[in-house]
Motif scaffolding. Structure first.
Motif, PDB file in Angstrom:
ATOM      1  N   SER A  48       9.162   0.403  -5.027  1.00 54.59           N
ATOM      2  CA  SER A  48       8.714   1.475  -5.924  1.00 54.59           C
ATOM      3  C   SER A  48       9.818   1.916  -6.897  1.00 54.59           C
ATOM      4  O   SER A  48       9.517   2.455  -7.958  1.00 54.59           O
ATOM      5  CB  SER A  48       8.194   2.670  -5.126  1.00 54.59           C
ATOM      6  N   ILE A  49      11.071   1.655  -6.568  1.00 57.34           N
ATOM      7  CA  ILE A  49      12.169   2.079  -7.443  1.00 57.34           C
ATOM      8  C   ILE A  49      12.152   1.330  -8.779  1.00 57.34           C
ATOM      9  O   ILE A  49      12.107   1.963  -9.837  1.00 57.34           O
ATOM     10  CB  ILE A  49      13.533   1.972  -6.723  1.00 57.34           C
ATOM     11  N   PRO A  50      12.171  -0.015  -8.795  1.00 58.88           N
ATOM     12  CA  PRO A  50      12.141  -0.682 -10.111  1.00 58.88           C
ATOM     13  C   PRO A  50      10.817  -0.472 -10.848  1.00 58.88           C
ATOM     14  O   PRO A  50      10.800  -0.407 -12.082  1.00 58.88           O
ATOM     15  CB  PRO A  50      12.366  -2.157  -9.778  1.00 58.88           C
TER      16      PRO A  50
ATOM     17  N   LEU B  46      -5.014   4.070   1.421  1.00 59.73           N
ATOM     18  CA  LEU B  46      -4.860   3.837  -0.014  1.00 59.73           C
ATOM     19  C   LEU B  46      -5.485   4.983  -0.799  1.00 59.73           C
ATOM     20  O   LEU B  46      -6.632   5.356  -0.557  1.00 59.73           O
ATOM     21  CB  LEU B  46      -5.515   2.516  -0.426  1.00 59.73           C
ATOM     22  N   SER B  47      -4.730   5.519  -1.731  1.00 61.36           N
ATOM     23  CA  SER B  47      -5.204   6.641  -2.531  1.00 61.36           C
ATOM     24  C   SER B  47      -5.574   6.220  -3.948  1.00 61.36           C
ATOM     25  O   SER B  47      -5.787   7.076  -4.800  1.00 61.36           O
ATOM     26  CB  SER B  47      -4.114   7.723  -2.577  1.00 61.36           C
TER      27      SER B  47
ATOM     28  N   LYS C  61       2.915   5.893  -2.941  1.00 58.37           N
ATOM     29  CA  LYS C  61       4.096   6.686  -3.305  1.00 58.37           C
ATOM     30  C   LYS C  61       4.158   6.879  -4.821  1.00 58.37           C
ATOM     31  O   LYS C  61       4.395   7.987  -5.310  1.00 58.37           O
ATOM     32  CB  LYS C  61       5.350   5.968  -2.789  1.00 58.37           C
ATOM     33  N   LEU C  62       3.912   5.789  -5.559  1.00 61.88           N
ATOM     34  CA  LEU C  62       3.949   5.866  -7.018  1.00 61.88           C
ATOM     35  C   LEU C  62       2.808   6.728  -7.560  1.00 61.88           C
ATOM     36  O   LEU C  62       3.015   7.530  -8.478  1.00 61.88           O
ATOM     37  CB  LEU C  62       3.885   4.461  -7.620  1.00 61.88           C
TER      38      LEU C  62
ATOM     39  N   SER D 129       0.835  -1.210   0.000  1.00 59.29           N
ATOM     40  CA  SER D 129       0.000   0.000   0.000  1.00 59.29           C
ATOM     41  C   SER D 129       0.864   1.253   0.000  1.00 59.29           C
ATOM     42  O   SER D 129       0.586   2.211  -0.732  1.00 59.29           O
ATOM     43  CB  SER D 129      -0.920   0.008   1.230  1.00 59.29           C
ATOM     44  N   ASP D 130       1.902   1.255   0.811  1.00 64.25           N
ATOM     45  CA  ASP D 130       2.816   2.403   0.851  1.00 64.25           C
ATOM     46  C   ASP D 130       3.458   2.636  -0.518  1.00 64.25           C
ATOM     47  O   ASP D 130       3.558   3.782  -0.981  1.00 64.25           O
ATOM     48  CB  ASP D 130       3.909   2.206   1.906  1.00 64.25           C
TER      49      ASP D 130
END
Length: 169
Positions: free
Chosen positions: A158-160, A109-110, A67-68, A62-63
């Motif tokens: 989230s980086i890859p 969650l957004s 973030k993405l 969820s985080d």
């Protein structure tokens, strides 16, 4: 022998076509009851976090999706959380729509939350072998990368995923 090779070649083509056709009609239901056809998002990169409320790493997932979604707000990227919790009250992995709403609230969650009871559609359409997973589709609705399966809480997933999105924009 020639007939067997021909049969295998034809069968392989039919099987490959069936797999690609099944990915063309990926439809989930939102917790509000709306049908969402993932393929209707053509022209956008689609990122799906596929998990379940009962998974220990769902908070991390969820985080990452939040973030993405924040990073790519206003761009041609659409985000979904696909809940694979069962819709059958008899299942030990059951979650009602209200329980899913609580999960959304608790994890802030957004993104839109869609239901894929038992994960049947996700596993078949996107060849997922492990949950949690992330799927990235290109602007044509095709898999852009292999699924990002499993989450190592020590690494920022989230980086890859961000790198995959950037390569498609």
């Amino acid at each position: 022998m020639k007939n067997i090779k021909s049969f295998i070649a034809v069968f392989s083509l039919v099987f490959a076509f069936a797999l690609s056709a099944s990915a063309q009609n990926v439809v989930f239901t939102s917790i509000e009851g709306e049908k969402i056809d993932i393929q209707s998002q053509k022209g956008n990169v689609v990122v799906m976090a596929i998990g379940a409320t009962w998974l220990p790493l769902s908070k991390n997932q969820s985080d990452a999706i939040n973030k993405l979604a924040k990073k790519y707000a206003g761009r041609d990227v659409v985000f979904y959380f696909i809940a694979t919790d069962s819709a059958s009250a008899r299942s030990r992995n059951f979650a009602s729509d209200e329980q899913l709403r609580t999960f959304v609230s608790n994890n802030k969650l957004s993104v839109n939350v869609l239901r894929d009871s038992e994960g049947t559609v996700s596993r078949t359409a996107f060849n997922i072998d492990q949950l949690p997973a992330f799927i990235v589709l290109d602007k044509e609705g095709k898999l852009a990368t292999k699924p990002f399966s499993g989450i190592d809480p020590k690494n920022d997933i989230s980086i890859p995923i961000s790198q995959a999105i950037d390569s498609l924009l």
